[in-house]
Scaffold this active site. Sequence first.
Site, mmCIF file in Angstrom:
data_model
loop_
_atom_site.group_PDB
_atom_site.id
_atom_site.type_symbol
_atom_site.label_atom_id
_atom_site.label_comp_id
_atom_site.label_asym_id
_atom_site.label_seq_id
_atom_site.Cartn_x
_atom_site.Cartn_y
_atom_site.Cartn_z
ATOM 1 N N CYS A 69 0.763 -1.317 -0.050
ATOM 2 C CA CYS A 69 -0.016 0.203 0.113
ATOM 3 C C CYS A 69 0.882 1.404 0.064
ATOM 4 C CB CYS A 69 -0.935 -0.149 1.105
ATOM 5 S SG CYS A 69 -0.021 0.242 2.751
ATOM 6 N N CYS A 72 5.167 1.480 3.728
ATOM 7 C CA CYS A 72 6.310 1.717 4.395
ATOM 8 C C CYS A 72 7.108 3.086 3.751
ATOM 9 C CB CYS A 72 7.086 0.510 4.183
ATOM 10 S SG CYS A 72 6.692 -0.865 5.216
ATOM 11 N N CYS A 164 4.356 -7.118 4.679
ATOM 12 C CA CYS A 164 4.084 -7.723 3.173
ATOM 13 C C CYS A 164 5.249 -8.272 2.568
ATOM 14 C CB CYS A 164 3.430 -6.806 2.408
ATOM 15 S SG CYS A 164 1.737 -6.273 3.045
ATOM 16 N N CYS A 197 3.811 -2.757 10.288
ATOM 17 C CA CYS A 197 2.600 -2.302 9.046
ATOM 18 C C CYS A 197 2.234 -0.734 9.584
ATOM 19 C CB CYS A 197 1.496 -3.215 9.080
ATOM 20 S SG CYS A 197 0.430 -3.093 7.776
ATOM 21 N N HIS A 236 4.700 -6.807 25.169
ATOM 22 C CA HIS A 236 4.264 -6.975 26.904
ATOM 23 C C HIS A 236 5.008 -6.608 27.981
ATOM 24 C CE1 HIS A 236 1.366 -8.609 29.862
ATOM 25 N NE2 HIS A 236 2.323 -9.246 30.234
ATOM 26 N N CYS A 239 5.609 -2.967 28.284
ATOM 27 C CA CYS A 239 4.484 -2.147 28.034
ATOM 28 C C CYS A 239 4.218 -1.212 29.440
ATOM 29 C CB CYS A 239 3.083 -3.213 27.854
ATOM 30 S SG CYS A 239 1.776 -2.359 27.648
ATOM 31 N N CYS A 263 -4.996 -2.373 31.076
ATOM 32 C CA CYS A 263 -4.575 -3.348 30.032
ATOM 33 C C CYS A 263 -5.416 -3.657 29.006
ATOM 34 C CB CYS A 263 -4.120 -4.716 30.739
ATOM 35 S SG CYS A 263 -3.774 -5.968 29.649
ATOM 36 N N CYS A 269 -5.295 -6.951 22.391
ATOM 37 C CA CYS A 269 -3.787 -6.573 22.264
ATOM 38 C C CYS A 269 -2.956 -7.836 21.878
ATOM 39 C CB CYS A 269 -3.325 -6.159 23.689
ATOM 40 S SG CYS A 269 -1.530 -5.501 23.608
ATOM 41 N N CYS A 278 8.883 -1.046 19.836
ATOM 42 C CA CYS A 278 7.819 0.219 19.988
ATOM 43 C C CYS A 278 7.584 0.993 21.327
ATOM 44 C CB CYS A 278 6.367 -0.224 19.369
ATOM 45 S SG CYS A 278 6.325 -1.303 17.928
ATOM 46 N N CYS A 290 1.665 2.653 19.628
ATOM 47 C CA CYS A 290 0.044 2.059 19.520
ATOM 48 C C CYS A 290 -0.398 2.269 20.949
ATOM 49 C CB CYS A 290 0.062 0.713 18.737
ATOM 50 S SG CYS A 290 0.492 0.855 17.065
ATOM 51 N N CYS A 297 -2.065 -3.405 20.686
ATOM 52 C CA CYS A 297 -1.097 -3.879 19.690
ATOM 53 C C CYS A 297 -1.545 -4.905 18.701
ATOM 54 C CB CYS A 297 0.171 -4.574 20.463
ATOM 55 S SG CYS A 297 1.331 -5.355 19.457
ATOM 56 N N CYS A 300 1.695 -6.491 14.583
ATOM 57 C CA CYS A 300 1.902 -6.160 12.734
ATOM 58 C C CYS A 300 3.194 -6.595 12.437
ATOM 59 C CB CYS A 300 1.555 -4.813 12.399
ATOM 60 S SG CYS A 300 2.670 -3.662 13.041
HETATM 61 FE FE1 SF4 Z 1 0.403 -6.558 27.624
HETATM 62 FE FE2 SF4 Z 1 -1.245 -5.629 25.693
HETATM 63 FE FE3 SF4 Z 1 -1.787 -5.303 28.484
HETATM 64 FE FE4 SF4 Z 1 0.350 -4.110 27.394
HETATM 65 S S1 SF4 Z 1 -1.672 -3.615 26.998
HETATM 66 S S2 SF4 Z 1 -0.123 -5.142 29.490
HETATM 67 S S3 SF4 Z 1 0.921 -5.593 25.954
HETATM 68 S S4 SF4 Z 1 -1.666 -7.409 26.993
#
Ligand code: SF4
Length: 372
Positions: A69, A72, A164, A197, A236, A239, A263, A269, A278, A290, A297, A300
């Site tokens: 698309c 990138c 891709c 992505c 995770h 996060c 969460c 997620c 990220c 994100c 999440c 991707c």
């Molecule tokens: Fe884990 Fe997603 Fe919850 Fe963050 S939002 S703690 S990555 S499950």
Amino acid sequence: MEEQIKDKDNETSLLKMELMGISRRSFLKFCAATAVMLGLESSYGPIFAEAATEAIKKKPVIWLQGQGCTGCSTSLLSSLNPGPAEILLDMISMRFNTTIMGSTGHVSAGVLEETFKEGNYLVVIEGSIPTADPRYCIVEGKGFEELVLEAAKNAEAVVAVGTCAAYGGLPKAAGITGAVGVSEIVKDKPVVNIPGCPMNPSWLMGTLLYYLSFQELPALDNIGRPLAYYGNNNIHETCPRVNYFQKGQFLTDWNDPATANWCLLLVGCKGPITNADCNRNWWNDGVNSCIRSGAPCAGCVQPQFYEGVAPLYAPLFVPEGGVVPTQPETTAGGGGLDVKSVILGVALAASPVVANKVVNSLKERKGEVKHG
Ligand code: SF4
């Protein structure tokens, strides 16, 4: 004398960057940060800067687009400070890129042929490669698979940007064109995958800087991605919402401001099965990610994206009978993770109370969730 000329060339290149609005300081800072991200000392920054100002500018790069698309390319061209866009457009020898080049027809085809003959270039592939029928994607009058193989023949290395090009991505999910990633076609050249992505432009710039500084690809994980950006960075585990996960606090109502930071597991997620930096190396020039902006999440950067993570806003599995396995799989590595085991695994790692809460919440949602 040679050193003096080299220093002068470097100064000229840095001056050129300053004229383009990239300060010498911010460029050197970017190079030092990139070195650290790749697991090197920050003192490698000047080496990267030299690579960017000397080696890169002499290294021809061909950027081919197949089934994709252009996300990138857009991601790269939207980046800032120092702008990989400026660096790619003004400092490297970008010989062919249909999104940004002005020439078309026999002029652009001639440039491509000439570069193929010269050899010793890098090929960047964006978009997947159809294998069911060449007519699904014709570039420069050729089936894309044929063109990719021709481009790879005299290349030093091939860089697959975006999910891709790396694994087939969205076109593969459609299941019509036989879409595959580059490494399923190119077998006799080093291939590095920069999935996403779209991909984060700093992942590509860091990989290019590393290659041009050391003439080899950085260490890769078991699915061909630079370890520094992907393999050692589980979404995770890094996060900002993981404390809520550990307390068993899950967002289920998008309209409830009181739970906005909780969460996102139950709203789809895929962080537990996704490895990318990220949450450390934020997007849009360090503005956000994100999950930080409130979106779960999507996984991707994983080979199973898109088909294996859809629907995006639904939890990936609903346990039958609520049985929690006692030996969950580890989240280490990157590819081919068992989603069910991993999600239960991270829940168990938090505490049995959280695990049961996740299972019960998912059971409650079983009726609401439709898996595509
Ligand atoms: Fe884990 Fe997603 Fe919850 Fe963050 S939002 S703690 S990555 S499950």
